[in-house]
Write a protein that holds these residues in place. Structure first.
Motif, PDB file in Angstrom:
ATOM      1  N   ALA A 100       0.808  -1.221   0.052  1.00  9.17           N
ATOM      2  CA  ALA A 100      -0.138   0.026  -0.021  1.00  9.17           C
ATOM      3  C   ALA A 100       0.879   1.219  -0.052  1.00  9.17           C
ATOM      4  CB  ALA A 100      -0.966  -0.133   1.237  1.00  9.17           C
ATOM      5  N   ALA A 101       1.896   1.203   0.793  1.00 10.61           N
ATOM      6  CA  ALA A 101       2.623   2.381   0.837  1.00 10.61           C
ATOM      7  C   ALA A 101       3.414   2.603  -0.429  1.00 10.61           C
ATOM      8  CB  ALA A 101       3.671   2.286   1.992  1.00 10.61           C
ATOM      9  N   ASN A 102       3.810   1.789  -0.983  1.00 11.13           N
ATOM     10  CA  ASN A 102       4.775   1.907  -2.483  1.00 11.13           C
ATOM     11  C   ASN A 102       3.645   2.412  -3.403  1.00 11.13           C
ATOM     12  OD1 ASN A 102       7.428   1.046  -2.473  1.00 11.13           O
ATOM     13  ND2 ASN A 102       6.949  -1.013  -2.163  1.00 11.13           N
ATOM     14  N   ALA A 103       2.494   1.718  -3.441  1.00 13.48           N
ATOM     15  CA  ALA A 103       1.443   2.214  -4.396  1.00 13.48           C
ATOM     16  C   ALA A 103       0.999   4.065  -4.266  1.00 13.48           C
ATOM     17  CB  ALA A 103       0.144   1.628  -4.082  1.00 13.48           C
ATOM     18  N   VAL A 104       1.203   4.272  -2.911  1.00 11.13           N
ATOM     19  CA  VAL A 104       0.833   5.803  -2.432  1.00 11.13           C
ATOM     20  C   VAL A 104       2.071   6.533  -2.833  1.00 11.13           C
ATOM     21  CG1 VAL A 104       0.312   7.418  -0.716  1.00 11.13           C
ATOM     22  CG2 VAL A 104      -0.937   5.289  -0.958  1.00 11.13           C
ATOM     23  N   LEU A 105       3.122   5.996  -2.615  1.00 10.25           N
ATOM     24  CA  LEU A 105       4.441   6.627  -2.936  1.00 10.25           C
ATOM     25  C   LEU A 105       4.599   6.966  -4.426  1.00 10.25           C
ATOM     26  CD1 LEU A 105       7.341   5.278  -0.523  1.00 10.25           C
ATOM     27  CD2 LEU A 105       6.084   7.721  -0.639  1.00 10.25           C
ATOM     28  N   ALA A 106       4.136   5.939  -5.457  1.00 16.02           N
ATOM     29  CA  ALA A 106       4.373   6.037  -6.645  1.00 16.02           C
ATOM     30  C   ALA A 106       3.257   7.229  -7.096  1.00 16.02           C
ATOM     31  CB  ALA A 106       3.841   4.668  -7.414  1.00 16.02           C
ATOM     32  N   LEU A 135      11.157   0.680   2.254  1.00 15.88           N
ATOM     33  CA  LEU A 135      10.559   1.562   1.344  1.00 15.88           C
ATOM     34  C   LEU A 135      11.465   2.352   0.485  1.00 15.88           C
ATOM     35  CD1 LEU A 135       7.477   2.669   3.000  1.00 15.88           C
ATOM     36  CD2 LEU A 135       7.496   1.141   0.929  1.00 15.88           C
ATOM     37  N   GLY A 136      12.985   2.354   1.071  1.00 12.48           N
ATOM     38  CA  GLY A 136      14.085   3.168   0.614  1.00 12.48           C
ATOM     39  C   GLY A 136      14.090   4.738   1.280  1.00 12.48           C
ATOM     40  N   MET A 137      13.308   4.555   2.198  1.00 12.54           N
ATOM     41  CA  MET A 137      13.416   6.066   3.103  1.00 12.54           C
ATOM     42  C   MET A 137      14.718   5.948   3.995  1.00 12.54           C
ATOM     43  SD  MET A 137       9.242   6.523   4.039  1.00 12.54           S
ATOM     44  CE  MET A 137       9.274   8.375   4.111  1.00 12.54           C
ATOM     45  N   ARG A 138      15.162   7.323   4.141  1.00 12.29           N
ATOM     46  CA  ARG A 138      16.350   7.321   5.017  1.00 12.29           C
ATOM     47  C   ARG A 138      15.953   7.960   6.266  1.00 12.29           C
ATOM     48  NH1 ARG A 138      16.658  11.979   3.442  1.00 12.29           N
ATOM     49  NH2 ARG A 138      16.281  11.863   1.024  1.00 12.29           N
ATOM     50  N   ARG A 139      16.538   7.510   7.313  1.00  7.41           N
ATOM     51  CA  ARG A 139      16.385   8.267   8.679  1.00  7.41           C
ATOM     52  C   ARG A 139      17.223   9.265   8.493  1.00  7.41           C
ATOM     53  NH1 ARG A 139      17.703   4.301  13.464  1.00  7.41           N
ATOM     54  NH2 ARG A 139      16.268   3.183  12.449  1.00  7.41           N
ATOM     55  N   HIS A 167      12.874   7.252  -7.805  1.00  6.26           N
ATOM     56  CA  HIS A 167      12.933   7.104  -8.996  1.00  6.26           C
ATOM     57  C   HIS A 167      14.434   6.049  -9.179  1.00  6.26           C
ATOM     58  CE1 HIS A 167       9.755   8.865 -11.462  1.00  6.26           C
ATOM     59  NE2 HIS A 167       9.935   9.839 -10.742  1.00  6.26           N
ATOM     60  N   GLN A 168      15.423   6.359  -8.616  1.00 12.34           N
ATOM     61  CA  GLN A 168      16.479   5.589  -8.621  1.00 12.34           C
ATOM     62  C   GLN A 168      16.266   4.151  -8.150  1.00 12.34           C
ATOM     63  OE1 GLN A 168      19.581   7.837  -6.312  1.00 12.34           O
ATOM     64  NE2 GLN A 168      19.882   9.122  -8.085  1.00 12.34           N
ATOM     65  N   LEU A 169      15.520   4.196  -6.985  1.00 17.97           N
ATOM     66  CA  LEU A 169      15.184   2.735  -6.684  1.00 17.97           C
ATOM     67  C   LEU A 169      14.290   2.028  -7.429  1.00 17.97           C
ATOM     68  CD1 LEU A 169      14.863   3.755  -2.756  1.00 17.97           C
ATOM     69  CD2 LEU A 169      16.429   2.368  -3.745  1.00 17.97           C
ATOM     70  N   LEU A 170      13.389   2.794  -8.022  1.00 26.16           N
ATOM     71  CA  LEU A 170      12.581   2.213  -8.847  1.00 26.16           C
ATOM     72  C   LEU A 170      13.237   1.603 -10.210  1.00 26.16           C
ATOM     73  CD1 LEU A 170       9.478   1.618  -9.437  1.00 26.16           C
ATOM     74  CD2 LEU A 170       9.409   3.726 -10.496  1.00 26.16           C
TER      75      LEU A 170
END
Length: 175
Positions: A100-106, A135-139, A167-170
């Motif tokens: 769900a979070a990946n879809a909302v980030l997209a 999700l590839g987020m950074r702290r 976009h890089q992660l994708l």
């Protein structure tokens, strides 16, 4: 916002959803790390009506059952958003929150052209910060005693991801 994934539908709340959303919004384990507290279905109904533009139920596509919800709202102007999640404990560790979070980030980065998305959680909420990591987020920060919860103060992790990082992660099929 209507977003479909392989297993989920993320959509606006309807008035009739309050009772079903109460299964997790009144659940002590689901709400343990959430500053807001609810005691009745009526309180949940009022909260969801007042915040229809920020909270979106996550439904199983096969059954339509609401298993949790996502928070997604502008944080600093229209270029930065905050994302958050709550899921019923019966649906933890099944990949639904990440899906769900990946879809909302997209949706945010591709459709709304947002520049940055942030998320926060308490250091003790390992499931949430591990999700942010995945999700590839950074702290970016660790804030001491910044959230009041009853008679205590909670610490908070602060995470973020930029559109270009996403976009890089994708492009590398990492997310």
């Amino acid at each position: 916002m209507n977003i479909e994934t392989k297993r989920l539908l993320i959509r606006p709340y309807e008035v009739s959803d309050s009772k079903e959303a109460s299964t997790f919004l009144l659940h002590p384990e689901a709400m343990h790390y959430i500053p807001e507290t609810f005691e009745t279905v009526e309180e949940v109904t009022h909260f969801l009506q007042e915040n229809r533009d920020a909270y979106f139920p996550v439904c199983l596509k096969e059954t339509g059952e609401i298993i949790g919800h996502l928070f997604f709202k502008a944080f600093f102007g229209s270029h930065s958003y905050e994302i958050g999640w709550i899921f019923h404990p019966d649906y933890h560790r099944k990949g639904y929150a990440k899906e769900a979070a990946n879809a909302v980030l997209a949706y945010g980065f591709l459709k709304k052209e947002i520049h940055r998305v942030i998320a926060t959680c308490q250091p003790e909420n390992e499931g949430s910060w591990r999700l942010m990591d995945s999700l590839g987020m950074r702290r970016e920060g660790y804030f001491k005693q910044c959230i009041p919860k009853g008679d205590t103060w909670w610490d908070e992790y602060y995470y973020a991801i930029l559109k270009e990082e996403w976009h890089q992660l994708l492009s590398k099929n990492i997310i």
